[in-house]
Design a protein around this motif. Structure first.
Motif, PDB file in Angstrom:
ATOM      1  N   VAL A   1       0.870  -1.184   0.014  1.00  0.00           N
ATOM      2  CA  VAL A   1      -0.309  -0.186   0.122  1.00  0.00           C
ATOM      3  C   VAL A   1       0.745   1.205   0.022  1.00  0.00           C
ATOM      4  O   VAL A   1       0.474   2.282  -0.714  1.00  0.00           O
ATOM      5  CB  VAL A   1      -0.932  -0.212   1.188  1.00  0.00           C
ATOM      6  CG1 VAL A   1      -1.622   1.333   1.477  1.00  0.00           C
ATOM      7  CG2 VAL A   1      -1.996  -1.233   1.165  1.00  0.00           C
ATOM      8  N   ALA A   2       1.963   1.118   0.701  1.00  0.00           N
ATOM      9  CA  ALA A   2       2.798   2.375   1.063  1.00  0.00           C
ATOM     10  C   ALA A   2       3.851   2.578  -0.145  1.00  0.00           C
ATOM     11  O   ALA A   2       4.514   3.819  -0.043  1.00  0.00           O
ATOM     12  CB  ALA A   2       3.542   2.362   2.305  1.00  0.00           C
TER      13      ALA A   2
ATOM     14  N   PRO B   1      -0.361   7.460   0.787  1.00  0.00           N
ATOM     15  CA  PRO B   1      -0.297   6.068   0.849  1.00  0.00           C
ATOM     16  C   PRO B   1       0.361   5.496   2.364  1.00  0.00           C
ATOM     17  O   PRO B   1       0.254   4.403   2.571  1.00  0.00           O
ATOM     18  CB  PRO B   1       0.605   5.685  -0.391  1.00  0.00           C
ATOM     19  CG  PRO B   1       0.453   6.981  -1.243  1.00  0.00           C
ATOM     20  CD  PRO B   1       0.393   8.112  -0.486  1.00  0.00           C
TER      21      PRO B   1
ATOM     22  N   TRP C   1      -2.270   5.234   4.925  1.00  0.00           N
ATOM     23  CA  TRP C   1      -2.983   4.225   4.461  1.00  0.00           C
ATOM     24  C   TRP C   1      -2.361   2.963   4.746  1.00  0.00           C
ATOM     25  O   TRP C   1      -3.013   1.836   5.327  1.00  0.00           O
ATOM     26  CB  TRP C   1      -3.740   4.165   3.315  1.00  0.00           C
ATOM     27  CG  TRP C   1      -4.911   5.257   3.348  1.00  0.00           C
ATOM     28  CD1 TRP C   1      -4.946   6.633   2.822  1.00  0.00           C
ATOM     29  CD2 TRP C   1      -6.114   5.071   4.204  1.00  0.00           C
ATOM     30  NE1 TRP C   1      -6.248   7.076   3.033  1.00  0.00           N
ATOM     31  CE2 TRP C   1      -6.938   6.335   3.745  1.00  0.00           C
ATOM     32  CE3 TRP C   1      -6.653   4.130   4.764  1.00  0.00           C
ATOM     33  CZ2 TRP C   1      -8.188   6.465   4.364  1.00  0.00           C
ATOM     34  CZ3 TRP C   1      -7.955   4.363   5.266  1.00  0.00           C
ATOM     35  CH2 TRP C   1      -8.904   5.458   5.086  1.00  0.00           C
TER      36      TRP C   1
ATOM     37  N   SER D   1       4.607   5.854  -1.955  1.00  0.00           N
ATOM     38  CA  SER D   1       5.065   7.093  -1.027  1.00  0.00           C
ATOM     39  C   SER D   1       6.455   7.454  -0.974  1.00  0.00           C
ATOM     40  O   SER D   1       6.788   8.401  -0.267  1.00  0.00           O
ATOM     41  CB  SER D   1       4.514   6.950   0.327  1.00  0.00           C
ATOM     42  OG  SER D   1       5.243   5.913   1.093  1.00  0.00           O
TER      43      SER D   1
END
Length: 595
Positions: A106-107, A310, A313, A110
């Protein structure tokens, strides 16, 4: 649990105070924690900010207490038996790996995927505090499972901090630390004055870790793993009691000091240190850490940025979904494959609630943010994610526990025997395949249990081979201080096939159940006394008694004796006639509760 609740409440209040302070006066918040302190003599000086003092020095004490708990669990606790350890160990590993994987997925956009360590750890203090506040009824076995899981979780998190988030490594100071750790191990052989020596060596090791580039908090863990831990020895306890009697007869400073020292030395250093440091960690160190690290600016712009980040989250998904799915899913697989021990009261519904609470990754998550992320804006987004995930995990755990409790009504709780009778485990008097079964939960120091033992003999004589009688432990330790020791002694005798003979001996002399009395009873029964004494302090014996106590808690047994007739709880008198009538009114198809 009172201290746990207060500690969790202080941690929560400190977090709220830090957020309010950082949003009302961001300048004074950052300025205060960036205040410099210089300590030293001559050219040897250490320069710290207040923030670093909390994170590097005070948190070393927190990690020291974590290390003490790890050492205890592996030496005499829940992790001594592989069949018991496999479930929390596998669950903890899955609860480390899956959150990290989800975070990276998910990240990744970033640019901070390397900060996956933020989502790996559970905050033990918040976890236990939350369980005390919102946990289900009879949650003792769930609490032990979560604590064992948290211990393994902490080992993984600390290892990752050491291996992944250590920069500017210098090996030479670690050689000094190694010499200091060897010296700490050898201090146990000194006859006296160990406290100041331990403290001096601990400072040396901490400074060596600091100079090496390895995060100095890990010095606390390394030191704790070398601190001796053992169950109290009978001879040490007897010696302490003799000195206490001597002081009572001839009060003097010398006898008082000798009695106090002897009482202290009868308990392992590990447990003494845990008891001594626990209030400071719960009431001072962790609230200070929260105050120094949870100051997140929550302006509309920052919240909007965090909602689209991101990184934020990734942390929320990793902690809330990753922790729950990793722990709950892995335990479900182990249960389906019949691997490991779960025990009554540790169903998948309760594990689901505990798995959700494991997503509260507050302390070590905030700690790793400072190590893994350099950009202040990204740090703020990460802290928003940690705080948001902690709130969501708490709420999810509360909902799952309420659903679990709603599945069983108050009338049903404790009416059915939660652990079926197992001939390989239980102490059975009478034919194993008897038609009727009476299970008693009792206490060897309880006068009512003594009376009930006579009733049982009358019932056995009346019913004959159609009845089997099973004893299980429910010592009321608050009312009967020696009841737990008596229960463990009976289990040590059971390892030599003499449980019921030892039971009768304990009931015959309820007023004399000190360690020396228990050993004399073993001698009188012709037991192998050296083996009996070894078994008496073995983890297996303590675990066997504790299992019965957890079962009693799960069935809401608060007084003894408590009887179950063919798996159903008996209410009313327990004289022989009443028990026989209860057996006679039982239906023809009543279960015998054999595994």
């Amino acid at each position: 649990m009172g201290r746990t609740r207060i500690g969790a409440l202080l941690l929560l209040l400190s977090t709220a105070a830090a957020i309010v302070w950082a949003n009302v006066s961001a300048g004074t918040y950052s300025g205060f924690w960036e205040t410099h302190l210089t300590v030293g003599v001559g050219d040897l000086q250490l320069d710290f900010t207040l923030h670093a003092l909390v994170n590097d020095a005070l948190m070393a004490i927190f990690f020291f207490t974590v290390g003490l708990e790890v050492r205890r669990e592996f030496a005499i606790g829940e992790l001594t038996s592989w069949s018991r350890a496999v479930v929390p160990v596998v669950a903890a590993v899955a609860g480390l790996a899956l959150p990290a994987l989800l975070f990276v997925l998910v990240a990744a956009p970033s640019g901070h995927a390397a900060a996956w360590g933020v989502v790996i750890s559970t905050d033990t203090a918040f976890l236990v505090g939350a369980l005390a506040l919102i946990g289900p009824r009879g949650s003792g076995r769930l609490r032990v499972f979560l604590l064992a899981l948290a211990v393994v979780d902490d080992i993984g998190a600390l290892s990752i901090i050491a291996l992944v988030y250590t920069e500017d490594f210098t090996p030479m100071p670690l050689l000094i630390a190694a010499v200091g750790l060897v010296a700490i191990y050898l201090v146990r052989y000194l006859r006296g004055g160990r406290g100041p020596i331990y403290a001096t060596l601990a400072v040396v090791v901490w400074l060596a870790f600091l100079a090496s580039g390895v995060h100095p908090t890990l010095a606390g863990v390394a030191i704790a793993l070398l601190v001796p831990v053992y169950r109290p020895d009978r001879r040490d306890v007897e010696h302490a009691l003799e000195l206490a009697r001597t002081f009572r007869q001839s009060p003097s400073t010398e006898y008082a000091r000798a009695a106090a020292n002897s009482l202290r030395e009868s308990i392992s250093i590990n447990e003494r240190l845990q008891s001594a440091y626990a209030p400071y960690v719960a009431y001072v160190i962790l609230p200070l850490f929260a105050l120094a690290n949870a100051g997140v600016a929550l302006s509309p712009e920052i919240l909007a940025a965090a909602a689209q980040s991101p990184l934020t989250w990734g942390i929320v998904v990793g902690l809330v979904a990753g922790k729950m799915l990793g722990i709950w899913g892995s335990t479900g697989i182990l249960r389906a494959l019949r691997i490991g021990e779960f025990g009554p009261g540790l169903g998948l519904d309760r594990i689901a609630g505990g798995s959700a609470l494991a997503g509260i990754g507050f302390t070590i998550s905030l700690f790793i943010i400072d190590l893994a992320i350099d950009d202040p804006g990204a740090q703020n987004e990460a802290r928003v994610g940690v705080l948001g995930a902690s709130v969501l995990a708490f709420a999810l755990g509360a909902v799952l526990f309420r659903i679990s409790d709603a599945r069983s009504t108050d009338d049903e709780v404790g009416q059915t025997l939660v652990r079926p009778v197992d001939p390989d485990r239980d102490h059975i008097y009478g034919p194993e395949d008897a038609r009727y079964t009476i299970v008693e939960y009792g206490d060897f120091q309880c006068g009512f249990c003594l009376k009930a033992s006579g009733s049982i003999q009358e019932v056995m004589a009346e019913v004959g081979p159609d009845l089997r009688y099973v004893w299980r432990h429910a010592p009321l330790t608050q009312q009967h201080p020696n009841a737990l020791a008596g229960a463990e002694a009976s289990e040590a005798a059971a390892r030599q096939g003499r449980f019921f003979e030892f039971e009768r001996g304990l009931f015959a002399d309820q007023d004399n159940q000190l360690p020396s009395d228990i050993v004399r009873l073993a001698e009188r029964l012709g037991l192998d006394v050296p083996r009996f004494e070894r078994d008496l302090v073995s983890p297996g014996v303590a675990t066997r008694v504790r299992d019965d106590m957890f079962d009693a808690e799960a069935m809401d047994i608060t007084s003894v004796p408590t009887f179950f007739i063919n798996g159903r709880r008996h209410t009313g008198p327990y004289d022989a006639r009443s028990l026989i009538r209860a057996l006679q009114t039982d239906t023809e198809g009543a279960p015998t509760w054999t595994r």
